[in-house]
Design an enzyme around this catalytic site. Structure first.
Site, PDB file in Angstrom:
ATOM      1  N   SER A 275      -9.847  12.564  35.593  1.00  0.00           N
ATOM      2  CA  SER A 275     -10.243  13.454  34.491  1.00  0.00           C
ATOM      3  C   SER A 275      -9.537  14.799  34.613  1.00  0.00           C
ATOM      4  CB  SER A 275     -11.755  13.665  34.517  1.00  0.00           C
ATOM      5  OG  SER A 275     -12.078  14.728  33.648  1.00  0.00           O
TER       6      SER A 275
ATOM      7  N   HIS B 115      -8.199  10.568  31.679  1.00  0.00           N
ATOM      8  CA  HIS B 115      -9.418  10.884  30.934  1.00  0.00           C
ATOM      9  C   HIS B 115      -9.334  12.330  30.418  1.00  0.00           C
ATOM     10  CE1 HIS B 115     -13.731  10.234  30.049  1.00  0.00           C
ATOM     11  NE2 HIS B 115     -13.905  11.488  30.414  1.00  0.00           N
TER      12      HIS B 115
ATOM     13  N   ASP C 174     -11.323  15.268  28.369  1.00  0.00           N
ATOM     14  CA  ASP C 174     -12.657  15.688  27.926  1.00  0.00           C
ATOM     15  C   ASP C 174     -12.569  16.737  26.827  1.00  0.00           C
ATOM     16  OD1 ASP C 174     -14.568  14.240  29.636  1.00  0.00           O
ATOM     17  OD2 ASP C 174     -13.469  15.225  31.255  1.00  0.00           O
TER      18      ASP C 174
ATOM     19  N   MET D 290     -14.629  19.079  24.356  1.00  0.00           N
ATOM     20  CA  MET D 290     -15.961  19.694  24.203  1.00  0.00           C
ATOM     21  C   MET D 290     -15.900  20.741  23.099  1.00  0.00           C
ATOM     22  SD  MET D 290     -17.007  20.252  28.172  1.00  0.00           S
ATOM     23  CE  MET D 290     -16.627  19.035  29.435  1.00  0.00           C
TER      24      MET D 290
ATOM     25  N   HIS E 114     -12.529  11.445  25.537  1.00  0.00           N
ATOM     26  CA  HIS E 114     -13.998  11.469  25.533  1.00  0.00           C
ATOM     27  C   HIS E 114     -14.451  12.628  24.645  1.00  0.00           C
ATOM     28  CE1 HIS E 114     -17.793  12.293  28.246  1.00  0.00           C
ATOM     29  NE2 HIS E 114     -18.130  11.946  27.020  1.00  0.00           N
TER      30      HIS E 114
ATOM     31  N   MET F 249     -16.959  14.933  23.327  1.00  0.00           N
ATOM     32  CA  MET F 249     -18.297  15.525  23.467  1.00  0.00           C
ATOM     33  C   MET F 249     -18.438  16.542  22.340  1.00  0.00           C
ATOM     34  SD  MET F 249     -18.351  15.831  27.589  1.00  0.00           S
ATOM     35  CE  MET F 249     -16.593  15.617  27.699  1.00  0.00           C
TER      36      MET F 249
ATOM     37  N   MET G 273     -22.785   7.880  31.157  1.00  0.00           N
ATOM     38  CA  MET G 273     -22.676   9.226  31.739  1.00  0.00           C
ATOM     39  C   MET G 273     -23.572   9.252  32.962  1.00  0.00           C
ATOM     40  SD  MET G 273     -20.488  11.057  30.093  1.00  0.00           S
ATOM     41  CE  MET G 273     -20.670  12.376  31.293  1.00  0.00           C
TER      42      MET G 273
ATOM     43  N   GLY H 285     -20.739  17.986  30.105  1.00  0.00           N
ATOM     44  CA  GLY H 285     -20.501  19.405  29.875  1.00  0.00           C
ATOM     45  C   GLY H 285     -19.626  20.080  30.899  1.00  0.00           C
TER      46      GLY H 285
ATOM     47  N   GLY I  45     -17.490  19.489  35.033  1.00  0.00           N
ATOM     48  CA  GLY I  45     -17.167  18.652  36.180  1.00  0.00           C
ATOM     49  C   GLY I  45     -17.926  19.105  37.415  1.00  0.00           C
ATOM     50  N   GLY I  46     -17.824  18.324  38.468  1.00  0.00           N
ATOM     51  CA  GLY I  46     -18.352  18.730  39.765  1.00  0.00           C
ATOM     52  C   GLY I  46     -19.857  18.637  39.926  1.00  0.00           C
TER      53      GLY I  46
ATOM     54  N   ASP J 162     -18.757   7.813  34.042  1.00  0.00           N
ATOM     55  CA  ASP J 162     -18.172   9.156  34.005  1.00  0.00           C
ATOM     56  C   ASP J 162     -19.154  10.185  34.570  1.00  0.00           C
ATOM     57  OD1 ASP J 162     -16.756  11.440  33.411  1.00  0.00           O
ATOM     58  OD2 ASP J 162     -16.961  11.270  31.231  1.00  0.00           O
ATOM     59  N   GLY J 163     -18.750  10.826  35.652  1.00  0.00           N
ATOM     60  CA  GLY J 163     -19.537  11.924  36.205  1.00  0.00           C
ATOM     61  C   GLY J 163     -19.940  11.702  37.647  1.00  0.00           C
ATOM     62  N   GLY J 164     -19.428  12.538  38.547  1.00  0.00           N
ATOM     63  CA  GLY J 164     -19.846  12.469  39.944  1.00  0.00           C
ATOM     64  C   GLY J 164     -19.391  11.225  40.678  1.00  0.00           C
TER      65      GLY J 164
ATOM     66  N   GLY K 191     -13.026  13.214  38.290  1.00  0.00           N
ATOM     67  CA  GLY K 191     -12.453  14.546  38.163  1.00  0.00           C
ATOM     68  C   GLY K 191     -12.316  15.205  39.514  1.00  0.00           C
TER      69      GLY K 191
HETATM   70  C1  DX5 Z   1     -18.310  15.740  32.195  1.00  0.00           C
HETATM   71  C2  DX5 Z   1     -17.045  15.023  31.836  1.00  0.00           C
HETATM   72  C3  DX5 Z   1     -16.420  14.314  32.966  1.00  0.00           C
HETATM   73  C4  DX5 Z   1     -15.989  15.197  34.092  1.00  0.00           C
HETATM   74  C5  DX5 Z   1     -16.212  14.435  35.354  1.00  0.00           C
HETATM   75  O1  DX5 Z   1     -18.927  16.180  31.058  1.00  0.00           O
HETATM   76  O2  DX5 Z   1     -17.296  14.084  30.827  1.00  0.00           O
HETATM   77  O3  DX5 Z   1     -15.335  13.512  32.529  1.00  0.00           O
HETATM   78  O4  DX5 Z   1     -14.638  15.569  34.046  1.00  0.00           O
HETATM   79  O5  DX5 Z   1     -15.946  15.274  36.417  1.00  0.00           O
HETATM   80  P1  DX5 Z   1     -16.472  14.924  37.862  1.00  0.00           P
HETATM   81  O6  DX5 Z   1     -15.796  13.655  38.259  1.00  0.00           O
HETATM   82  O7  DX5 Z   1     -16.071  16.102  38.664  1.00  0.00           O
HETATM   83  O8  DX5 Z   1     -17.966  14.758  37.763  1.00  0.00           O
HETATM   84 ZN    ZN Z   2     -15.647  12.675  30.375  1.00  0.00          ZN
END
Ligand code: DX5
Ligand code: ZN
Length: 223
Positions: A8, A33, A35, A37, A66, A68, A137, A142, A144-145, A175-177, A197
């Site tokens: 990501s 990927h 993102d 927003m 993606h 959002m 999700m 919203g 990363g990290g 997606d996420g963590g 990410g």
């Molecule tokens: C969060 C995004 C993710 C994000 C994931 O809203 O949709 O794609 O980049 O980042 P990590 O892998 O750090 O959780």
């Molecule tokens: Zn994403």
């Protein structure tokens, strides 16, 4: 099942996106990927169609976009024109999910639907025929990290069951963590695309991190 890794760009340096794309390619990523927003569906604001078009010109990897954003149906055409290869919309963000998926497919891209952590798998019950992939999700969207929400593994398993029962071929993305500690569990539950990410671009050697993640996921794949 072959697990695909989609780094990501949200965790990359936005001033060096071309470098981030090169790292993904050299590291053997299967997609990138992206993102998007809008500052409404989620508080953050990131990138829009012109940047997606620039990314498209700079890589041969498929762009997994993606969205959002609220009312994605209003801007799908622009992301299709920009060259998005896969486009996912949140089921919570549109009153017209079927229409969105149809527009994406008609535009030549793969159509995905994303479920927030509190949205049940059943929200996709009438959509399997219109979907190329479903996204779990595993954090609240919203940024990363964030920490992985553990119930996501069970959700992937339920989604996998629902896909099998519907006799459809939709792929499951998470997606996420996502990191080395959960990749095997996710793959064994049925995840086929892992978005990463922080666990890629937040590492000292992001290219090697892609390969490590793939190896970890492979450990969980049933043969
Ligand atoms: C969060 C995004 C993710 C994000 C994931 O809203 O949709 O794609 O980049 O980042 P990590 O892998 O750090 O959780
Ligand atoms: Zn994403």
């Amino acid at each position: 099942m072959n697990v695909r890794i989609a780094p990501s760009l949200l965790s990359a340096d936005f001033a060096r996106l071309a470098d981030a794309l090169a790292i993904a390619e050299e590291g053997g990523a299967d997609a990138v990927h992206v993102d998007v927003m809008d500052g409404h569906f989620v508080p953050n604001l990131t990138i829009g169609p012109p940047v997606v078009a620039a990314l498209k010109r700079a890589t041969r990897l498929p762009l997994d976009v993606h969205l959002m954003i609220e009312n994605p149906e209003e801007s799908l055409d622009r992301y299709l024109e920009a060259g998005a290869d896969w486009i996912s919309v949140h089921v919570e963000a549109t009153r017209h999910l079927q229409r969105c998926l149809e527009v994406i497919r008609r535009g030549g891209a793969r159509a995905g639907a994303v479920l927030n952590p509190a949205t049940p798998v059943g929200a996709l019950a009438d959509s399997w025929g219109d979907l190329d992939y479903a996204v779990v999700m595993s954090v609240n969207p919203g940024r990363g990290g964030q920490a992985f929400l553990p119930h996501s593994v069970e959700k992937v398993r339920s989604l996998r069951q629902a896909v099998l029962e519907a006799r459809r071929g939709a792929a499951i993305e998470v997606d996420g963590g996502v990191d080395l500690s959960n990749a095997a569990d996710l793959a064994s539950a049925g995840a086929e695309i892992l978005v990463a990410g922080t666990s890629v671009y937040g590492q000292d050697d992001p290219g090697a991190a892609i390969e490590r993640l793939r190896a970890a996921a492979r450990g969980g794949v049933r043969v």
